[in-house]
Design a protein around this motif. Structure first.
Motif, PDB file in Angstrom:
ATOM      1  N   SER A   1      11.212  -7.938 -11.085  1.00 19.32           N
ATOM      2  CA  SER A   1      11.885  -7.157 -10.315  1.00 19.32           C
ATOM      3  C   SER A   1      11.521  -7.235  -8.880  1.00 19.32           C
ATOM      4  O   SER A   1      10.620  -7.704  -8.481  1.00 19.32           O
ATOM      5  CB  SER A   1      11.338  -5.795 -10.986  1.00 19.32           C
ATOM      6  OG  SER A   1       9.981  -5.454 -10.580  1.00 19.32           O
ATOM      7  N   THR A   2      12.425  -6.813  -8.070  1.00 16.28           N
ATOM      8  CA  THR A   2      12.108  -6.822  -6.376  1.00 16.28           C
ATOM      9  C   THR A   2      12.464  -5.462  -6.139  1.00 16.28           C
ATOM     10  O   THR A   2      13.480  -4.668  -6.498  1.00 16.28           O
ATOM     11  CB  THR A   2      13.172  -7.832  -5.868  1.00 16.28           C
ATOM     12  OG1 THR A   2      14.463  -7.466  -6.211  1.00 16.28           O
ATOM     13  CG2 THR A   2      12.870  -9.104  -6.434  1.00 16.28           C
ATOM     14  N   PRO A   3      11.564  -4.761  -4.934  1.00 16.56           N
ATOM     15  CA  PRO A   3      12.065  -3.550  -4.226  1.00 16.56           C
ATOM     16  C   PRO A   3      13.370  -3.863  -3.493  1.00 16.56           C
ATOM     17  O   PRO A   3      13.607  -4.896  -3.119  1.00 16.56           O
ATOM     18  CB  PRO A   3      10.749  -3.390  -3.318  1.00 16.56           C
ATOM     19  CG  PRO A   3      10.003  -4.892  -3.269  1.00 16.56           C
ATOM     20  CD  PRO A   3      10.565  -5.663  -4.468  1.00 16.56           C
ATOM     21  N   PRO A   4      13.885  -2.680  -2.890  1.00 13.29           N
ATOM     22  CA  PRO A   4      15.011  -2.647  -2.409  1.00 13.29           C
ATOM     23  C   PRO A   4      14.680  -3.098  -0.734  1.00 13.29           C
ATOM     24  O   PRO A   4      15.863  -3.124  -0.217  1.00 13.29           O
ATOM     25  CB  PRO A   4      15.369  -1.044  -2.363  1.00 13.29           C
ATOM     26  CG  PRO A   4      14.103  -0.216  -2.553  1.00 13.29           C
ATOM     27  CD  PRO A   4      13.280  -1.037  -3.222  1.00 13.29           C
TER      28      PRO A   4
ATOM     29  N   GLU B   1       0.734  -1.097  -0.190  1.00 13.27           N
ATOM     30  CA  GLU B   1       0.045  -0.023   0.141  1.00 13.27           C
ATOM     31  C   GLU B   1       0.873   1.370   0.019  1.00 13.27           C
ATOM     32  O   GLU B   1       0.730   1.980   0.741  1.00 13.27           O
ATOM     33  CB  GLU B   1      -1.015  -0.006   1.048  1.00 13.27           C
ATOM     34  CG  GLU B   1      -1.756  -1.503   1.282  1.00 13.27           C
ATOM     35  CD  GLU B   1      -3.082  -1.170   0.184  1.00 13.27           C
ATOM     36  OE1 GLU B   1      -3.195  -0.019  -0.182  1.00 13.27           O
ATOM     37  OE2 GLU B   1      -3.564  -2.159   0.066  1.00 13.27           O
ATOM     38  N   GLN B   2       1.838   1.281  -1.035  1.00 11.24           N
ATOM     39  CA  GLN B   2       2.658   2.369  -1.053  1.00 11.24           C
ATOM     40  C   GLN B   2       2.779   2.921  -2.463  1.00 11.24           C
ATOM     41  O   GLN B   2       2.433   1.991  -3.515  1.00 11.24           O
ATOM     42  CB  GLN B   2       3.998   2.094  -0.804  1.00 11.24           C
ATOM     43  CG  GLN B   2       4.200   1.344   0.473  1.00 11.24           C
ATOM     44  CD  GLN B   2       5.684   0.723   0.630  1.00 11.24           C
ATOM     45  OE1 GLN B   2       6.038   0.296  -0.593  1.00 11.24           O
ATOM     46  NE2 GLN B   2       6.236   0.786   1.847  1.00 11.24           N
ATOM     47  N   PRO B   3       2.948   4.077  -2.631  1.00 14.16           N
ATOM     48  CA  PRO B   3       2.985   4.732  -3.973  1.00 14.16           C
ATOM     49  C   PRO B   3       4.362   4.163  -4.562  1.00 14.16           C
ATOM     50  O   PRO B   3       5.343   3.595  -4.110  1.00 14.16           O
ATOM     51  CB  PRO B   3       3.349   6.215  -3.908  1.00 14.16           C
ATOM     52  CG  PRO B   3       3.621   6.470  -2.325  1.00 14.16           C
ATOM     53  CD  PRO B   3       3.151   5.178  -1.676  1.00 14.16           C
ATOM     54  N   ALA B   4       4.455   3.891  -5.930  1.00 17.49           N
ATOM     55  CA  ALA B   4       5.425   3.365  -6.773  1.00 17.49           C
ATOM     56  C   ALA B   4       6.687   3.933  -6.278  1.00 17.49           C
ATOM     57  O   ALA B   4       7.691   3.342  -6.275  1.00 17.49           O
ATOM     58  CB  ALA B   4       5.255   3.364  -8.211  1.00 17.49           C
ATOM     59  N   ALA B   5       6.729   5.272  -6.101  1.00 11.86           N
ATOM     60  CA  ALA B   5       8.290   6.162  -5.832  1.00 11.86           C
ATOM     61  C   ALA B   5       8.821   5.647  -4.648  1.00 11.86           C
ATOM     62  O   ALA B   5       9.800   5.430  -4.573  1.00 11.86           O
ATOM     63  CB  ALA B   5       7.788   7.616  -5.635  1.00 11.86           C
ATOM     64  N   ALA B   6       7.921   4.990  -3.863  1.00 16.47           N
ATOM     65  CA  ALA B   6       8.462   4.459  -2.519  1.00 16.47           C
ATOM     66  C   ALA B   6       9.099   3.259  -2.516  1.00 16.47           C
ATOM     67  O   ALA B   6       9.868   2.679  -1.813  1.00 16.47           O
ATOM     68  CB  ALA B   6       7.294   4.201  -1.577  1.00 16.47           C
ATOM     69  N   LEU B   7       9.001   2.562  -3.883  1.00 14.73           N
ATOM     70  CA  LEU B   7       9.728   1.270  -4.285  1.00 14.73           C
ATOM     71  C   LEU B   7      10.921   1.433  -4.883  1.00 14.73           C
ATOM     72  O   LEU B   7      11.617   0.483  -4.931  1.00 14.73           O
ATOM     73  CB  LEU B   7       8.718   0.485  -4.948  1.00 14.73           C
ATOM     74  CG  LEU B   7       7.249  -0.020  -4.315  1.00 14.73           C
ATOM     75  CD1 LEU B   7       6.500  -0.649  -5.260  1.00 14.73           C
ATOM     76  CD2 LEU B   7       7.574  -0.608  -2.845  1.00 14.73           C
ATOM     77  N   LYS B   8      11.490   2.680  -4.904  1.00  8.25           N
ATOM     78  CA  LYS B   8      12.685   2.845  -5.775  1.00  8.25           C
ATOM     79  C   LYS B   8      13.907   2.505  -4.957  1.00  8.25           C
ATOM     80  O   LYS B   8      13.726   2.330  -3.679  1.00  8.25           O
ATOM     81  CB  LYS B   8      12.909   4.403  -6.281  1.00  8.25           C
ATOM     82  CG  LYS B   8      11.830   4.645  -7.143  1.00  8.25           C
ATOM     83  CD  LYS B   8      12.026   6.383  -7.708  1.00  8.25           C
ATOM     84  CE  LYS B   8      11.261   6.466  -8.865  1.00  8.25           C
ATOM     85  NZ  LYS B   8      11.523   7.818  -9.100  1.00  8.25           N
TER      86      LYS B   8
END
Length: 102
Positions: free
Chosen positions: A86-89, A39-46
């Protein structure tokens, strides 16, 4: 495909197959069970990390995820194909921890 149809119609004779066809069935396991929603904006997954599916265990998990979540399910693709995920950091999830990384 056309030659196989001609063989089935008796127009030509093909030699027997050299190899068995791969088993196209995908067995679902707990590795592809639903995870908590992000439940996060895509920018938070950078930054997202992109990597190619290279190992047999990764390929099995890829096929399982496609079977479970893609609207068409899993089917064998003709010829070569390249699977990328892809995987988030964030720290690795139990799902990715069980898949060997290179």
């Amino acid at each position: 495909m056309a030659m196989l149809r001609m063989h089935n119609d008796g127009l030509i004779t093909l030699p027997p197959p050299r190899n068995r066809r791969p088993d196209a069935r995908v067995r679902l396991s707990a590795l592809s069970d639903p995870q908590p929603r992000l439940e996060q904006p895509a920018a938070a997954l950078k930054p997202l990390t992109w990597s190619r599916v290279q190992h047999k265990a990764q390929s099995r998990l890829w096929n399982e995820l496609i079977e479970r979540y893609h609207y068409l399910g899993h089917t064998l693709l003709p010829g070569r194909s390249c699977a990328i995920w892809s995987t988030p950091p964030s720290s690795p999830s139990p799902r990715s921890a069980s898949v060997p990384q290179r």
